[in-house]
Design an enzyme around this catalytic site. Structure first.
Site, mmCIF file in Angstrom:
data_model
loop_
_atom_site.group_PDB
_atom_site.id
_atom_site.type_symbol
_atom_site.label_atom_id
_atom_site.label_comp_id
_atom_site.label_asym_id
_atom_site.label_seq_id
_atom_site.Cartn_x
_atom_site.Cartn_y
_atom_site.Cartn_z
ATOM 1 N N ILE A 200 0.748 -1.265 -0.008
ATOM 2 C CA ILE A 200 0.099 -0.021 0.011
ATOM 3 C C ILE A 200 0.850 1.165 0.075
ATOM 4 O O ILE A 200 1.936 1.407 0.671
ATOM 5 C CB ILE A 200 -0.972 0.051 1.185
ATOM 6 C CG1 ILE A 200 -1.726 1.343 1.255
ATOM 7 C CG2 ILE A 200 -0.334 -0.267 2.709
ATOM 8 C CD1 ILE A 200 -2.967 1.325 2.086
ATOM 9 N N SER A 201 0.310 2.059 -0.958
ATOM 10 C CA SER A 201 1.264 3.497 -1.082
ATOM 11 C C SER A 201 2.861 3.018 -1.197
ATOM 12 O O SER A 201 3.066 2.502 -2.232
ATOM 13 C CB SER A 201 1.002 4.324 0.388
ATOM 14 O OG SER A 201 1.371 5.581 0.158
ATOM 15 N N TRP A 202 3.651 3.769 -0.318
ATOM 16 C CA TRP A 202 5.191 3.537 -0.471
ATOM 17 C C TRP A 202 5.302 2.115 -0.446
ATOM 18 O O TRP A 202 6.316 1.583 -1.166
ATOM 19 C CB TRP A 202 5.559 4.113 0.738
ATOM 20 C CG TRP A 202 7.417 3.823 0.915
ATOM 21 C CD1 TRP A 202 8.250 4.971 0.456
ATOM 22 C CD2 TRP A 202 8.005 2.935 1.524
ATOM 23 N NE1 TRP A 202 9.421 4.703 0.574
ATOM 24 C CE2 TRP A 202 9.250 3.456 1.557
ATOM 25 C CE3 TRP A 202 7.737 1.785 2.123
ATOM 26 C CZ2 TRP A 202 10.443 2.422 1.896
ATOM 27 C CZ3 TRP A 202 8.887 0.974 2.313
ATOM 28 C CH2 TRP A 202 10.079 1.271 2.134
ATOM 29 N N THR B 143 -1.292 3.075 -4.609
ATOM 30 C CA THR B 143 0.153 3.411 -4.925
ATOM 31 C C THR B 143 0.577 3.627 -6.291
ATOM 32 O O THR B 143 -0.634 3.689 -7.288
ATOM 33 C CB THR B 143 1.079 2.036 -4.626
ATOM 34 O OG1 THR B 143 2.388 2.172 -4.587
ATOM 35 C CG2 THR B 143 0.667 0.715 -5.716
#
Length: 271
Positions: A101-103, A127
């Site tokens: 998730i995301s980073w 992401t």
């Protein structure tokens, strides 16, 4: 019946890593969760609770985050990928699925590149492709440069709508429960090194070479990762499916009741 959570403190490449393992109730590859920047493994508990108990789950704190001490030297995604592989081997898992998730979605893509025989399926949530992406507005990016939202609950509430969108626009106070009630705060140095780990990195040229079946999940109101990034990734990944949900950047936890069954169906398709 759910099996009890196992908290572990491992030494990987000379670094202490805090990891949590929820054994699955049935055999099969576990799901490795790669979290967003500055977020400890505790933040993902609502998603783990909602996920099919047949699926084992592994979470960990990146060095300098949550219960993992600061790294001794800077690192990048490739080095972290090596460490994650060693961590999974120590935990006894040769093959696994990865959700980022995301980073952590960047790390998940790196793992798919680096470990094509060990990573079976890939789930990418909120992401993008790293330095080559459609960026967030400058006002949002400025607030992401520091970990203040993790260290100051009042500030987190103040910026929740602008940063996370989705359900946070109507219920910004929920961010206290999600990000502060149980989550462990890392150091400022750890946050900075996490930012630097992704500096200059991009998965964009490599996406056509990722062979794993991939589920791309994106909120329709995500100020940090504009939705167009998910559409670009889905077009470039050879075996990807896109699902757009009505929520924001934290949808994996705020919409866990609807997204967890979707992800379980992708990881354990019936028939």
């Amino acid at each position: 019946m759910d099996r009890p959570l196992e908290l572990r403190q491992l030494t990987v490449l000379g670094h202490e890593i805090r990891a949590a393992v929820r054994p699955g109730t049935e055999p099969g590859p576990p799901l490795l969760l790669c979290n967003g920047i500055g977020a400890s493994l505790d933040l993902l508990q609502p998603f783990v609770d909602a996920l099919d108990p047949r699926i084992g789950v592994v979470r960990f704190d990146v060095p300098g985050v949550g219960g993992s001490p600061d790294p001794k030297v800077p690192y990048n995604f490739a080095l972290l990928g090596v460490g994650v592989a060693k961590m999974m081997s120590q935990l006894g898992f040769d093959r696994y699925d990865v959700l980022g998730i995301s980073w952590g979605g960047g790390l998940a893509q790196q793992l798919a590149f680096q470990q094509p025989r060990r990573v079976r399926r890939l789930v990418l949530v909120s992401t993008a492709t790293g330095s080559l992406m459609v960026p967030a507005p400058p006002s949002v990016l400025r607030k992401m440069v520091t970990p203040q939202r993790y260290r100051d609950a009042d500030y987190a509430v103040q910026v929740a709508a602008e940063l996370y969108g989705g359900q946070m626009r109507d219920r910004p106070d929920d961010v206290r429960r999600l990000m502060h009630a149980h989550s462990r705060v890392g150091s400022r140095r750890g946050y900075l090194l996490q930012l630097l780990a992704g500096a200059g990195w991009s998965s964009l040229p490599g996406l056509p070479f990722i062979r794993q079946p991939t589920l791309v999940l994106a909120g329709d109101d995500d100020p940090i990762i504009p939705l167009v990034n998910a559409r670009i990734m889905t077009r470039l990944l050879p075996h990807a499916t896109l699902h757009v949900y009505p929520d924001g950047h934290l949808g994996l936890v705020t919409s866990a009741d609807t997204l967890a069954p979707l992800i379980a169906g992708f990881l354990r398709p019936e028939g």
